[in-house]
Design a protein around this motif. Structure first.
Motif, PDB file in Angstrom:
ATOM      1  N   ALA A 181       0.903  -1.231   0.005  1.00  0.00           N
ATOM      2  CA  ALA A 181       0.092  -0.025  -0.069  1.00  0.00           C
ATOM      3  C   ALA A 181       0.955   1.268   0.116  1.00  0.00           C
ATOM      4  CB  ALA A 181      -1.018   0.108   1.074  1.00  0.00           C
ATOM      5  N   ALA A 182       1.857   1.417   0.707  1.00  0.00           N
ATOM      6  CA  ALA A 182       2.992   2.283   0.882  1.00  0.00           C
ATOM      7  C   ALA A 182       3.634   2.538  -0.639  1.00  0.00           C
ATOM      8  CB  ALA A 182       4.028   1.969   1.683  1.00  0.00           C
ATOM      9  N   ALA A 183       4.051   1.438  -1.176  1.00  0.00           N
ATOM     10  CA  ALA A 183       4.442   1.616  -2.647  1.00  0.00           C
ATOM     11  C   ALA A 183       3.408   2.181  -3.526  1.00  0.00           C
ATOM     12  CB  ALA A 183       5.099   0.182  -3.055  1.00  0.00           C
ATOM     13  N   TYR A 184       2.342   1.815  -3.431  1.00  0.00           N
ATOM     14  CA  TYR A 184       1.291   2.166  -4.370  1.00  0.00           C
ATOM     15  C   TYR A 184       0.841   3.517  -4.127  1.00  0.00           C
ATOM     16  CZ  TYR A 184      -3.055   2.425  -6.988  1.00  0.00           C
ATOM     17  OH  TYR A 184      -4.067   2.602  -7.745  1.00  0.00           O
ATOM     18  N   CYS A 185       0.844   4.001  -2.760  1.00  0.00           N
ATOM     19  CA  CYS A 185       0.735   5.340  -2.366  1.00  0.00           C
ATOM     20  C   CYS A 185       1.851   6.164  -3.024  1.00  0.00           C
ATOM     21  CB  CYS A 185       0.642   5.664  -1.061  1.00  0.00           C
ATOM     22  SG  CYS A 185      -1.012   5.099  -0.511  1.00  0.00           S
ATOM     23  N   MET A 186       3.025   5.805  -3.172  1.00  0.00           N
ATOM     24  CA  MET A 186       4.302   6.626  -3.654  1.00  0.00           C
ATOM     25  C   MET A 186       4.157   6.765  -5.054  1.00  0.00           C
ATOM     26  SD  MET A 186       7.370   5.012  -1.274  1.00  0.00           S
ATOM     27  CE  MET A 186       8.577   5.873  -2.659  1.00  0.00           C
ATOM     28  N   LEU A 187       3.695   5.854  -5.866  1.00  0.00           N
ATOM     29  CA  LEU A 187       3.425   5.623  -7.127  1.00  0.00           C
ATOM     30  C   LEU A 187       2.470   6.619  -7.620  1.00  0.00           C
ATOM     31  CD1 LEU A 187       3.980   4.361 -10.218  1.00  0.00           C
ATOM     32  CD2 LEU A 187       2.240   2.825  -9.456  1.00  0.00           C
ATOM     33  N   LEU A 188       1.304   6.733  -6.930  1.00  0.00           N
ATOM     34  CA  LEU A 188       0.171   7.609  -7.004  1.00  0.00           C
ATOM     35  C   LEU A 188       0.687   9.134  -6.815  1.00  0.00           C
ATOM     36  CD1 LEU A 188      -2.969   6.015  -5.741  1.00  0.00           C
ATOM     37  CD2 LEU A 188      -2.330   6.416  -8.187  1.00  0.00           C
ATOM     38  N   SER A 189       1.514   9.339  -5.928  1.00  0.00           N
ATOM     39  CA  SER A 189       2.025  10.727  -5.750  1.00  0.00           C
ATOM     40  C   SER A 189       2.866  11.022  -6.814  1.00  0.00           C
ATOM     41  CB  SER A 189       2.845  10.529  -4.129  1.00  0.00           C
ATOM     42  OG  SER A 189       3.682  11.759  -4.062  1.00  0.00           O
TER      43      SER A 189
END
Length: 137
Positions: A16-24
């Motif tokens: 989830a943290a990696a996905y949030c960084m990607l979206l950011s």
């Protein structure tokens, strides 16, 4: 079993943290793109205005050139008519065996006489001259 559940929850949190960084990152790229797109649209709008002004200037120039060209064509056509008249009047009379005075050709009163219209006078004179001399009509 509890350790496996903790590992699954930890790995889910990491994903989830990696996905949030990607979206950011995507959101930042979109924001930069939006600014670039705005500048590009402003630049294109300015270029359209410049092209519109250049087009209107070109249209005005071509209208003036067209008027001058039409005047020159009219003058050239009038000069060509005068030259045709001079050439037709200067051409020797084909088919005549005796030399008659020049006034003899024009002295006979014909029923075809009609006053010449000033605007069409050169063409009418040329037509009459060609008819009298026997050249092409």
């Amino acid at each position: 079993m509890g350790i496996l559940a903790d590992i699954a929850i930890g790995s889910g949190a990491l994903l989830a943290a990696a996905y949030c960084m990607l979206l950011s990152r995507r959101l930042r790229a979109f924001t930069r793109l939006d600014g670039d797109v705005g500048r590009a649209i402003a630049l294109l709008s300015k270029q359209v205005d410049q092209l519109t002004q250049a087009l209107s200037a070109a249209e005005a120039g071509s209208a003036a050139r067209e008027r001058v060209l039409r005047e020159q064509i009219t003058a050239a056509e009038q000069a060509a008519r005068r030259l045709e008249l001079l050439m037709a009047a200067d051409r020797p009379h084909a088919g005549k065996t005796t030399a008659a005075p020049p006034s003899a050709d024009w002295s006979d009163a014909s029923a075809e006489f009609e006053p010449l219209d000033r605007a069409r006078a050169p063409e009418q004179r040329l037509r009459m001259t060609r008819t009298r001399t026997g050249t092409r009509a």
